[in-house]
Design a protein around this motif. Structure first.
Motif, PDB file in Angstrom:
ATOM      1  N   HIS A   1       0.859  -1.184   0.000  1.00  0.00           N
ATOM      2  CA  HIS A   1       0.000   0.000   0.000  1.00  0.00           C
ATOM      3  C   HIS A   1       0.898   1.237   0.000  1.00  0.00           C
ATOM      4  O   HIS A   1       1.821   1.335   0.827  1.00  0.00           O
ATOM      5  CB  HIS A   1      -0.908   0.053   1.241  1.00  0.00           C
ATOM      6  CG  HIS A   1      -1.896  -1.073   1.319  1.00  0.00           C
ATOM      7  ND1 HIS A   1      -1.543  -2.343   1.713  1.00  0.00           N
ATOM      8  CD2 HIS A   1      -3.233  -1.109   1.057  1.00  0.00           C
ATOM      9  CE1 HIS A   1      -2.622  -3.120   1.695  1.00  0.00           C
ATOM     10  NE2 HIS A   1      -3.646  -2.396   1.308  1.00  0.00           N
ATOM     11  N   ILE A   2       0.640   2.154  -0.919  1.00  0.00           N
ATOM     12  CA  ILE A   2       1.392   3.408  -1.008  1.00  0.00           C
ATOM     13  C   ILE A   2       0.399   4.552  -0.961  1.00  0.00           C
ATOM     14  O   ILE A   2      -0.579   4.564  -1.709  1.00  0.00           O
ATOM     15  CB  ILE A   2       2.204   3.486  -2.318  1.00  0.00           C
ATOM     16  CG1 ILE A   2       3.167   2.298  -2.435  1.00  0.00           C
ATOM     17  CG2 ILE A   2       2.968   4.809  -2.408  1.00  0.00           C
ATOM     18  CD1 ILE A   2       3.837   2.191  -3.792  1.00  0.00           C
ATOM     19  N   ARG A   3       0.637   5.519  -0.074  1.00  0.00           N
ATOM     20  CA  ARG A   3      -0.235   6.681   0.031  1.00  0.00           C
ATOM     21  C   ARG A   3       0.617   7.940  -0.102  1.00  0.00           C
ATOM     22  O   ARG A   3       1.683   8.026   0.524  1.00  0.00           O
ATOM     23  CB  ARG A   3      -0.972   6.703   1.374  1.00  0.00           C
ATOM     24  CG  ARG A   3      -1.846   5.485   1.619  1.00  0.00           C
ATOM     25  CD  ARG A   3      -2.399   5.533   3.045  1.00  0.00           C
ATOM     26  NE  ARG A   3      -3.001   4.277   3.420  1.00  0.00           N
ATOM     27  CZ  ARG A   3      -2.333   3.207   3.827  1.00  0.00           C
ATOM     28  NH1 ARG A   3      -1.011   3.248   3.901  1.00  0.00           N
ATOM     29  NH2 ARG A   3      -2.956   2.100   4.161  1.00  0.00           N
ATOM     30  N   VAL A   4       0.153   8.869  -0.890  1.00  0.00           N
ATOM     31  CA  VAL A   4       0.925  10.079  -1.157  1.00  0.00           C
ATOM     32  C   VAL A   4       0.047  11.307  -0.969  1.00  0.00           C
ATOM     33  O   VAL A   4      -1.090  11.352  -1.448  1.00  0.00           O
ATOM     34  CB  VAL A   4       1.481  10.065  -2.604  1.00  0.00           C
ATOM     35  CG1 VAL A   4       2.182  11.380  -2.925  1.00  0.00           C
ATOM     36  CG2 VAL A   4       2.430   8.895  -2.803  1.00  0.00           C
ATOM     37  N   TRP A   5       0.581  12.310  -0.269  1.00  0.00           N
ATOM     38  CA  TRP A   5      -0.033  13.634  -0.193  1.00  0.00           C
ATOM     39  C   TRP A   5       0.828  14.549  -1.036  1.00  0.00           C
ATOM     40  O   TRP A   5       2.008  14.750  -0.761  1.00  0.00           O
ATOM     41  CB  TRP A   5      -0.118  14.107   1.248  1.00  0.00           C
ATOM     42  CG  TRP A   5      -0.210  15.590   1.468  1.00  0.00           C
ATOM     43  CD1 TRP A   5       0.587  16.353   2.274  1.00  0.00           C
ATOM     44  CD2 TRP A   5      -1.166  16.519   0.908  1.00  0.00           C
ATOM     45  NE1 TRP A   5       0.209  17.675   2.253  1.00  0.00           N
ATOM     46  CE2 TRP A   5      -0.878  17.805   1.409  1.00  0.00           C
ATOM     47  CE3 TRP A   5      -2.234  16.373   0.013  1.00  0.00           C
ATOM     48  CZ2 TRP A   5      -1.601  18.939   1.060  1.00  0.00           C
ATOM     49  CZ3 TRP A   5      -2.957  17.504  -0.352  1.00  0.00           C
ATOM     50  CH2 TRP A   5      -2.651  18.766   0.168  1.00  0.00           C
ATOM     51  N   ALA A   6       0.251  15.111  -2.116  1.00  0.00           N
ATOM     52  CA  ALA A   6       0.978  15.946  -3.069  1.00  0.00           C
ATOM     53  C   ALA A   6       0.522  17.387  -2.920  1.00  0.00           C
ATOM     54  O   ALA A   6      -0.593  17.732  -3.307  1.00  0.00           O
ATOM     55  CB  ALA A   6       0.752  15.448  -4.489  1.00  0.00           C
ATOM     56  N   GLN A   7       1.395  18.212  -2.384  1.00  0.00           N
ATOM     57  CA  GLN A   7       1.035  19.579  -2.051  1.00  0.00           C
ATOM     58  C   GLN A   7       1.404  20.572  -3.152  1.00  0.00           C
ATOM     59  O   GLN A   7       0.767  21.619  -3.288  1.00  0.00           O
ATOM     60  CB  GLN A   7       1.754  19.961  -0.750  1.00  0.00           C
ATOM     61  CG  GLN A   7       1.337  21.259  -0.113  1.00  0.00           C
ATOM     62  CD  GLN A   7       2.195  21.529   1.100  1.00  0.00           C
ATOM     63  OE1 GLN A   7       3.395  21.268   1.108  1.00  0.00           O
ATOM     64  NE2 GLN A   7       1.578  22.055   2.151  1.00  0.00           N
TER      65      GLN A   7
ATOM     66  N   PHE B   1       4.271  14.151   1.628  1.00  0.00           N
ATOM     67  CA  PHE B   1       4.915  12.946   2.154  1.00  0.00           C
ATOM     68  C   PHE B   1       4.323  11.717   1.468  1.00  0.00           C
ATOM     69  O   PHE B   1       3.273  11.780   0.813  1.00  0.00           O
ATOM     70  CB  PHE B   1       4.744  12.837   3.672  1.00  0.00           C
ATOM     71  CG  PHE B   1       3.327  12.617   4.148  1.00  0.00           C
ATOM     72  CD1 PHE B   1       2.802  11.345   4.318  1.00  0.00           C
ATOM     73  CD2 PHE B   1       2.502  13.700   4.441  1.00  0.00           C
ATOM     74  CE1 PHE B   1       1.504  11.142   4.757  1.00  0.00           C
ATOM     75  CE2 PHE B   1       1.202  13.520   4.890  1.00  0.00           C
ATOM     76  CZ  PHE B   1       0.703  12.237   5.046  1.00  0.00           C
ATOM     77  N   ALA B   2       5.014  10.601   1.625  1.00  0.00           N
ATOM     78  CA  ALA B   2       4.524   9.309   1.147  1.00  0.00           C
ATOM     79  C   ALA B   2       4.621   8.318   2.292  1.00  0.00           C
ATOM     80  O   ALA B   2       5.574   8.364   3.084  1.00  0.00           O
ATOM     81  CB  ALA B   2       5.340   8.821  -0.045  1.00  0.00           C
ATOM     82  N   SER B   3       3.624   7.437   2.411  1.00  0.00           N
ATOM     83  CA  SER B   3       3.672   6.411   3.443  1.00  0.00           C
ATOM     84  C   SER B   3       3.534   5.038   2.803  1.00  0.00           C
ATOM     85  O   SER B   3       2.927   4.892   1.729  1.00  0.00           O
ATOM     86  CB  SER B   3       2.581   6.632   4.498  1.00  0.00           C
ATOM     87  OG  SER B   3       1.290   6.478   3.941  1.00  0.00           O
TER      88      SER B   3
END
Length: 289
Positions: free
Chosen positions: A112-118, A222-224
């Motif tokens: 699982h990859i989660r990304v917040w792109a600001q 960030f990416a988790s």
């Protein structure tokens, strides 16, 4: 192990997991060393990822710590085996930062990859033209002869998502969608790419609207990453001008898990997000005609 004894991401993950189980069992390092029949420095180097851990050592330590869960044991044994394998990204080690290679290793292992792109479209969604534009515009200098190679690496990274190798969730701030940072034709191609990839079963794209207010400014991009069947965050990466930082402490992981949950709750639903992106694409086409 890489040159000069630098721990790999996989060896650090393995060591960190063994340390968590040791502490949960209320063992100190000398007690763990006694169970394994080694000097305490061996335990310290295993937990820091500075030495390769043998399968037999993992089994003895987990038994000493009272870990009988077969899934946990198999997972850590597999991680030890993987740490000995050479990843495709090491072919580019001469030209890429070591911390960036660590980020790629996390992506390659993740379920699982989660990304917040600001500020920018996430790398796993970028078209080659968009990637080249943002790489060359970055204050971090990349020699012209290496730009193409860097773009190619980004394309190869995307195979993980294209082949369904991980569940990917991206939350993108609305200005990234509606205010082009690259040439208009490149931006249109990029929006179409987001819509195409976002329609895949293993991909979720959500847009955080401007109406979310200050939330977008509270957390930098960030990416988790998760590595098991469930979406439990086990590593977080942050990018800055000096490189990529990897966070693995329980406190950091909990904080970024909560931050992503807040962002996701405030973001538009996937269908509404796709409609917003489609409208932005149509407006750009209309402006060009």
């Amino acid at each position: 192990m890489p040159a000069e004894g630098r721990p790999t991401v996989r060896s650090r993950r393995l060591g960190a997991a063994l340390k968590r189980y040791r502490q949960a069992a209320k063992f100190d390092q000398p007690q763990a060393a006694e169970a394994l029949g080694v000097h305490p420095t061996r335990i310290s180097r295993i937990e820091s990822g500075h030495v390769k851990t043998r399968i037999a050592e993992i089994r003895v330590l987990l038994s000493a710590y009272g870990i009988d869960d077969a899934q946990v044991r198999v997972k850590l044994e597999d991680l030890a085996k993987q740490s000995k394998h050479r990843g495709w990204w090491l072919e580019h080690a001469e030209h890429l930062r070591a911390d960036y290679l660590d980020h790629i290793a996390l992506e390659d292992d993740a379920t699982h990859i989660r990304v917040w792109a600001q500020a920018l479209v996430p790398g796993l969604l970028q078209t080659p033209a968009y990637a080249e534009s943002v790489i060359t515009a970055s204050p971090i200098y990349v020699a012209p002869e290496r730009v193409g190679q860097t773009v190619k690496v980004r394309e190869v990274r995307q195979a993980k998502i294209e082949e369904g190798g991980a569940a990917f969730t991206a939350i993108i701030w609305e200005p990234v969608i509606i205010h082009p940072l690259v040439r208009a034709e490149i931006h249109r191609e990029q929006l179409a790419r987001i819509l195409e990839v976002g329609s895949r079963q293993n991909v979720t794209v959500q847009v955080l609207p401007l109406s979310a207010g200050a939330l977008a400014g509270e957390t930098s991009a960030f990416a988790s990453f998760s590595f098991g069947a469930g979406p439990i965050v086990e590593a977080v990466t942050l990018e800055n001008l000096r490189g990529t930082s990897i966070l693995e402490s329980p406190e950091d992981l909990a904080a970024y898990t909560l931050a992503f949950d807040h962002l996701r709750s405030a973001a538009l639903a996937p269908d509404a997000s796709a409609q917003l992106i489609q409208r932005a694409l149509q407006r750009s086409k209309d402006d060009a005609s």
